[in-house]
Design a protein around this motif. Structure first.
Motif, PDB file in Angstrom:
ATOM      1  N   THR A  26     -35.891 -13.523  28.469  1.00 49.12           N
ATOM      2  CA  THR A  26     -34.791 -12.696  27.953  1.00 49.12           C
ATOM      3  C   THR A  26     -35.299 -11.373  27.368  1.00 49.12           C
ATOM      4  OG1 THR A  26     -34.917 -14.361  26.208  1.00 49.12           O
ATOM      5  CG2 THR A  26     -32.905 -14.292  27.468  1.00 49.12           C
ATOM      6  N   GLU A  27     -36.604 -11.264  27.203  1.00 48.99           N
ATOM      7  CA  GLU A  27     -37.255 -10.029  26.738  1.00 48.99           C
ATOM      8  C   GLU A  27     -36.621  -9.424  25.485  1.00 48.99           C
ATOM      9  OE1 GLU A  27     -37.447  -7.558  30.211  1.00 48.99           O
ATOM     10  OE2 GLU A  27     -38.945  -8.845  31.147  1.00 48.99           O
ATOM     11  N   CYS A  28     -36.371 -10.279  24.515  1.00 44.57           N
ATOM     12  CA  CYS A  28     -35.807  -9.795  23.239  1.00 44.57           C
ATOM     13  C   CYS A  28     -36.912  -9.258  22.349  1.00 44.57           C
ATOM     14  CB  CYS A  28     -35.196 -10.931  22.447  1.00 44.57           C
ATOM     15  SG  CYS A  28     -33.974 -11.804  23.299  1.00 44.57           S
ATOM     16  N   LEU A  29     -38.130  -9.775  22.596  1.00 43.27           N
ATOM     17  CA  LEU A  29     -39.224  -9.460  21.692  1.00 43.27           C
ATOM     18  C   LEU A  29     -39.952  -8.210  22.174  1.00 43.27           C
ATOM     19  CD1 LEU A  29     -40.584 -10.782  19.202  1.00 43.27           C
ATOM     20  CD2 LEU A  29     -42.194 -11.833  20.765  1.00 43.27           C
ATOM     21  N   SER A  30     -39.411  -7.055  21.819  1.00 45.83           N
ATOM     22  CA  SER A  30     -40.116  -5.825  22.170  1.00 45.83           C
ATOM     23  C   SER A  30     -39.903  -4.841  21.024  1.00 45.83           C
ATOM     24  CB  SER A  30     -39.595  -5.259  23.486  1.00 45.83           C
ATOM     25  OG  SER A  30     -38.342  -4.682  23.287  1.00 45.83           O
ATOM     26  N   ILE A  31     -40.762  -3.820  20.982  1.00 43.76           N
ATOM     27  CA  ILE A  31     -40.725  -2.881  19.856  1.00 43.76           C
ATOM     28  C   ILE A  31     -39.346  -2.227  19.723  1.00 43.76           C
ATOM     29  CG2 ILE A  31     -41.713  -0.685  19.023  1.00 43.76           C
ATOM     30  CD1 ILE A  31     -44.412  -1.706  20.029  1.00 43.76           C
ATOM     31  N   GLU A  32     -38.640  -2.120  20.837  1.00 38.71           N
ATOM     32  CA  GLU A  32     -37.302  -1.480  20.806  1.00 38.71           C
ATOM     33  C   GLU A  32     -36.276  -2.367  20.107  1.00 38.71           C
ATOM     34  OE1 GLU A  32     -38.928  -1.830  23.926  1.00 38.71           O
ATOM     35  OE2 GLU A  32     -39.917   0.085  23.457  1.00 38.71           O
ATOM     36  N   MET A  33     -36.600  -3.654  19.924  1.00 30.66           N
ATOM     37  CA  MET A  33     -35.682  -4.623  19.293  1.00 30.66           C
ATOM     38  C   MET A  33     -34.267  -4.537  19.885  1.00 30.66           C
ATOM     39  SD  MET A  33     -37.122  -6.368  16.842  1.00 30.66           S
ATOM     40  CE  MET A  33     -38.630  -6.394  15.937  1.00 30.66           C
ATOM     41  N   PRO A  34     -34.127  -4.869  21.161  1.00 31.12           N
ATOM     42  CA  PRO A  34     -32.793  -4.769  21.773  1.00 31.12           C
ATOM     43  C   PRO A  34     -31.785  -5.699  21.090  1.00 31.12           C
ATOM     44  CG  PRO A  34     -34.288  -6.028  23.167  1.00 31.12           C
ATOM     45  CD  PRO A  34     -35.123  -5.472  22.050  1.00 31.12           C
ATOM     46  N   LYS A  35     -30.524  -5.338  21.166  1.00 32.20           N
ATOM     47  CA  LYS A  35     -29.496  -6.197  20.562  1.00 32.20           C
ATOM     48  C   LYS A  35     -29.449  -7.528  21.323  1.00 32.20           C
ATOM     49  CE  LYS A  35     -24.566  -6.302  19.449  1.00 32.20           C
ATOM     50  NZ  LYS A  35     -24.750  -7.346  18.456  1.00 32.20           N
ATOM     51  N   VAL A  36     -29.412  -8.631  20.592  1.00 35.05           N
ATOM     52  CA  VAL A  36     -29.414  -9.940  21.255  1.00 35.05           C
ATOM     53  C   VAL A  36     -28.038 -10.584  21.099  1.00 35.05           C
ATOM     54  CG1 VAL A  36     -30.638 -12.131  21.481  1.00 35.05           C
ATOM     55  CG2 VAL A  36     -31.827 -10.145  20.550  1.00 35.05           C
ATOM     56  N   GLU A  37     -27.282 -10.481  22.173  1.00 31.35           N
ATOM     57  CA  GLU A  37     -25.908 -10.983  22.105  1.00 31.35           C
ATOM     58  C   GLU A  37     -25.885 -12.493  21.842  1.00 31.35           C
ATOM     59  OE1 GLU A  37     -22.131 -10.837  24.934  1.00 31.35           O
ATOM     60  OE2 GLU A  37     -23.628  -9.288  25.323  1.00 31.35           O
ATOM     61  N   PHE A  38     -26.817 -13.188  22.494  1.00 29.79           N
ATOM     62  CA  PHE A  38     -26.862 -14.643  22.367  1.00 29.79           C
ATOM     63  C   PHE A  38     -27.075 -15.071  20.913  1.00 29.79           C
ATOM     64  CE2 PHE A  38     -29.330 -18.609  22.250  1.00 29.79           C
ATOM     65  CZ  PHE A  38     -28.486 -19.442  22.956  1.00 29.79           C
ATOM     66  N   SER A  39     -27.882 -14.261  20.206  1.00 33.28           N
ATOM     67  CA  SER A  39     -28.215 -14.600  18.830  1.00 33.28           C
ATOM     68  C   SER A  39     -26.963 -14.625  17.949  1.00 33.28           C
ATOM     69  CB  SER A  39     -29.197 -13.551  18.330  1.00 33.28           C
ATOM     70  OG  SER A  39     -29.752 -13.947  17.151  1.00 33.28           O
ATOM     71  N   ASP A  40     -26.169 -13.543  18.031  1.00 24.71           N
ATOM     72  CA  ASP A  40     -24.932 -13.503  17.241  1.00 24.71           C
ATOM     73  C   ASP A  40     -24.017 -14.649  17.646  1.00 24.71           C
ATOM     74  OD1 ASP A  40     -25.924 -11.269  16.135  1.00 24.71           O
ATOM     75  OD2 ASP A  40     -24.740  -9.869  17.346  1.00 24.71           O
ATOM     76  N   ALA A  41     -23.993 -14.914  18.975  1.00 24.88           N
ATOM     77  CA  ALA A  41     -23.109 -15.965  19.475  1.00 24.88           C
ATOM     78  C   ALA A  41     -23.498 -17.311  18.872  1.00 24.88           C
ATOM     79  CB  ALA A  41     -23.197 -16.020  20.999  1.00 24.88           C
ATOM     80  N   VAL A  42     -24.792 -17.616  18.886  1.00 19.85           N
ATOM     81  CA  VAL A  42     -25.234 -18.915  18.364  1.00 19.85           C
ATOM     82  C   VAL A  42     -24.986 -19.010  16.858  1.00 19.85           C
ATOM     83  CG1 VAL A  42     -27.231 -20.401  17.965  1.00 19.85           C
ATOM     84  CG2 VAL A  42     -26.908 -19.350  20.174  1.00 19.85           C
ATOM     85  N   ASP A  43     -25.268 -17.918  16.130  1.00 21.37           N
ATOM     86  CA  ASP A  43     -25.028 -17.948  14.681  1.00 21.37           C
ATOM     87  C   ASP A  43     -23.556 -18.256  14.399  1.00 21.37           C
ATOM     88  OD1 ASP A  43     -27.643 -17.338  14.387  1.00 21.37           O
ATOM     89  OD2 ASP A  43     -27.354 -15.267  13.754  1.00 21.37           O
ATOM     90  N   GLY A  44     -22.670 -17.615  15.159  1.00 17.22           N
ATOM     91  CA  GLY A  44     -21.230 -17.847  14.977  1.00 17.22           C
ATOM     92  C   GLY A  44     -20.883 -19.311  15.195  1.00 17.22           C
ATOM     93  N   VAL A  45     -21.474 -19.905  16.219  1.00 16.03           N
ATOM     94  CA  VAL A  45     -21.156 -21.300  16.552  1.00 16.03           C
ATOM     95  C   VAL A  45     -21.705 -22.251  15.475  1.00 16.03           C
ATOM     96  CG1 VAL A  45     -21.526 -23.149  18.239  1.00 16.03           C
ATOM     97  CG2 VAL A  45     -21.083 -20.831  19.034  1.00 16.03           C
ATOM     98  N   VAL A  46     -22.976 -22.089  15.109  1.00 15.94           N
ATOM     99  CA  VAL A  46     -23.544 -23.065  14.163  1.00 15.94           C
ATOM    100  C   VAL A  46     -22.913 -22.961  12.766  1.00 15.94           C
ATOM    101  CG1 VAL A  46     -25.728 -23.449  15.389  1.00 15.94           C
ATOM    102  CG2 VAL A  46     -25.626 -21.660  13.663  1.00 15.94           C
ATOM    103  N   ASP A  47     -22.524 -21.748  12.350  1.00 16.96           N
ATOM    104  CA  ASP A  47     -21.874 -21.622  11.035  1.00 16.96           C
ATOM    105  C   ASP A  47     -20.491 -22.287  11.059  1.00 16.96           C
ATOM    106  OD1 ASP A  47     -24.111 -20.197  10.510  1.00 16.96           O
ATOM    107  OD2 ASP A  47     -23.123 -18.260  10.212  1.00 16.96           O
ATOM    108  N   GLY A  48     -19.775 -22.082  12.158  1.00 18.98           N
ATOM    109  CA  GLY A  48     -18.432 -22.669  12.291  1.00 18.98           C
ATOM    110  C   GLY A  48     -18.511 -24.192  12.270  1.00 18.98           C
ATOM    111  N   LEU A  49     -19.517 -24.732  12.943  1.00 24.10           N
ATOM    112  CA  LEU A  49     -19.660 -26.196  13.008  1.00 24.10           C
ATOM    113  C   LEU A  49     -19.905 -26.796  11.627  1.00 24.10           C
ATOM    114  CD1 LEU A  49     -21.849 -26.565  16.248  1.00 24.10           C
ATOM    115  CD2 LEU A  49     -19.419 -27.076  15.974  1.00 24.10           C
TER     116      LEU A  49
END
Ligand code: HEM
Length: 500
Positions: free
Chosen positions: A194-217
């Motif tokens: 997924t190449e999230c780990l780079s100096i540019e620190m791209p926005k990680v859509e999946f990350s926000d999505a997972v945080d939303g799901v686990v907090d709701g649960l």
């Protein structure tokens, strides 16, 4: 008349004085149990304590001899027995495992995870467990785990840390570890980087999505069912965030599965060995596990979604707390650095077991900050626990590794302290601690399948960072855990990095 009014005033003042004194006395001697109100039960106290829910439960359990009956609002079916008593834990998770499935209530709360291994019971769980165990313990998969972690470390994490040193910029370690684990888990689970780990620190859509799901649960565990279902139906609050997260995950996953199916039409690994978990399930002999619906993309999505959450969020959370604890305990960091320099001058994953003190420090982190702070069970049939508590089919049982790791009755008076030595014998070997006492990875037949991989990844990252860098947490940075089903830090972990 004036005398009567005067006497009345004095009497009222005196009564108020007595009530106030009683209240003060009650406060001083009060044990930390929530008030059980008519109709609302203990819900108001719980809602009031949500921001410090983990510590609140720990205090209650310590005072209640490790088992507490939480009373939900009348008729809401949210009564919960919370326990960290090792005898109960051993009984529920191991010796009487068949009577304690996840249950329908759990499945209802975690509905969005579908048929992931975390969510199912009985034959389907057995097939998922056996098939997952076969791939996770496969030698080839373990070799790929090591090489993937190493290359992401060298080509992803280290350049970001070097950049932080050179440019003198702060980094959020939690974000960095999530990216590291998301890339490595994604390669291992789907074969895609997924190449999230780079100096540019791209926005990680999946990350926000997972945080939303686990907090709701998390909220669904304590809310009356009708309330969270109503929220979901109207589309407000945590339920709205969760829905948005799931939609974005489903879109992403639809693409990954169909691309993989296309790829496999033209190329199947010539040795017939699975290189990633998705390929493994898509090319599996379907007669081998008759409860797995492998032709369904939705079923495949559920399996991989579960593994991705298991792999990314737990280990990144553990690494974040680990570095925070080392910043609070510099003498432990010095000992780890000495151990690395003496016993492993050159990195070799096969030699990681030699680093006993580091292992103790990782276990100590997982004891104090168990990344999965709650587990949830329902008895299939009424039963009596070893502690004497009666449980019936309507009662939810919550086991909390976070609180268990802090019980003085289990770990001694220094339970709150970070002491890697706790895990080491006088002869310098690792102490065996039974899993129903050290519960971070669960216990019994549902013991975590990623335990070995977790130690490997955590130690690999720890060795590289501790040997080469000094990590300093930004002065005044608040480290509070989010109320969620994963114990991540609410504001991340802001640090400065310098070379050793
Ligand atoms: C710090 C890291 C980790 C911790 C603390 C952890 C903790 C846990 C816990 C508490 C459970 C029981 C969950 C439940 O029954 O609801 C579990 C199950 C599981 N874990 Fe982990 N885990 C970690 C990392 C991983 C990794 C890296 C993987 C691999 C991708 C993994 C795969 C699994 C699987 C497949 C199960 C389901 C076992 C079953 O139900 O039979 N875990 N883990």
């Amino acid at each position: 008349m004036a005398i009567i009014i005067g006497l009345l005033e004095i009497s009222i003042a005196f009564i108020f004085f007595l009530v106030f004194q009683c209240f003060l006395l009650h406060k001083k001697t009060q044990r930390p149990f929530p008030t059980n109100w008519p109709v609302l039960g203990m819900l108001p106290a719980l809602l009031h304590q949500v921001p410090r829910i983990y510590d609140c439960i720990t205090e209650v359990l310590e005072a209640a001899d490790m088992t507490f009956h939480f009373k939900g609002p009348w008729l809401s079916r949210t009564d919960i027995l919370i326990t960290v008593d090792p005898a109960n834990i051993h009984y529920i998770l191991s010796s009487n495992f068949v009577n304690y499935p996840k249950g329908m209530e759990f499945r209802n709360i975690f509905k969005e995870l579908g048929d992931s291994i975390f969510n199912v019971d009985w034959e389907l769980w057995e097939d998922l467990r056996n098939s997952a165990h076969a791939i996770f313990s496969h030698q080839e998969f373990q070799k790929i785990s090591v090489s993937t972690s190493m290359s992401k470390l060298k080509q992803g994490l280290v350049p970001i840390l070097e950049n932080a040193v050179e440019e003198n910029i702060l980094v959020d370690l939690q974000d960095l570890f999530q990216r590291f684990l998301y890339d490595t888990s994604s390669i291992l689970m789907t074969g895609y980087d997924t190449e999230c780990l780079s100096i540019e620190m791209p926005k990680v859509e999946f990350s926000d999505a997972v945080d939303g799901v686990v907090d709701g649960l998390f909220y669904r565990h304590f809310m009356p069912v009708f309330l969270w279902k109503l929220q979901k139906w109207i589309g407000v609050g945590v339920e709205k965030r969760m829905k948005r997260g799931l939609a974005s995950f489903d879109k992403l996953f639809e693409k990954i599965i169909s691309a993989k199916r296309e790829e496999l039409k033209t190329h199947i690994d010539s040795k017939g060995e699975a290189v990633d978990v998705l390929t493994y399930y898509l090319t599996m002999d379907t007669t081998k596990y008759k409860h797995l619906k492998l032709s369904s993309d939705k079923f495949i999505r559920d399996i991989i979604f579960g593994f991705l959450i298991a792999g990314r969020d737990t280990t990144s959370t553990a690494l974040t707390w680990f570095f925070w604890l080392l910043s609070k305990n510099p003498e432990a960091k010095t000992k780890i650095r000495q151990e690395i320099n003496e016993k492993m001058p050159k990195f070799d994953s096969a030699e990681l077991d030699k680093l006993v003190y580091l292992h103790g420090a990782v276990c100590e982190t997982l004891r104090l900050y168990s990344p999965v702070p709650f587990n949830h069970k329902s008895p299939a049939k009424p039963d009596v626990l070893p502690s004497g508590h009666r449980v019936d089919e309507n009662l939810k049982i919550i086991i909390t590794p976070y609180a268990m790791g802090r019980m003085r009755s289990i770990w001694g008076d220094d339970a709150e302290d970070f002491r890697p030595e706790r895990w080491i014998t006088d002869s310098g070997k690792l102490k065996h601690v039974p899993s129903y006492k050290f519960l971070a990875f669960n216990a019994g037949p549902r013991l975590c399948l990623g335990k070995k991989l977790t130690f490997l990844q955590m130690k690999t990252v720890a060795v590289e960072i501790i040997r080469n860098y000094d990590i300093k947490v930004v002065e005044g940075h608040q480290t509070k855990p989010v109320p969620s089903i994963i114990l991540r830090m609410r504001d991340g972990l802001k640090v400065s990095v310098t070379k050793v």
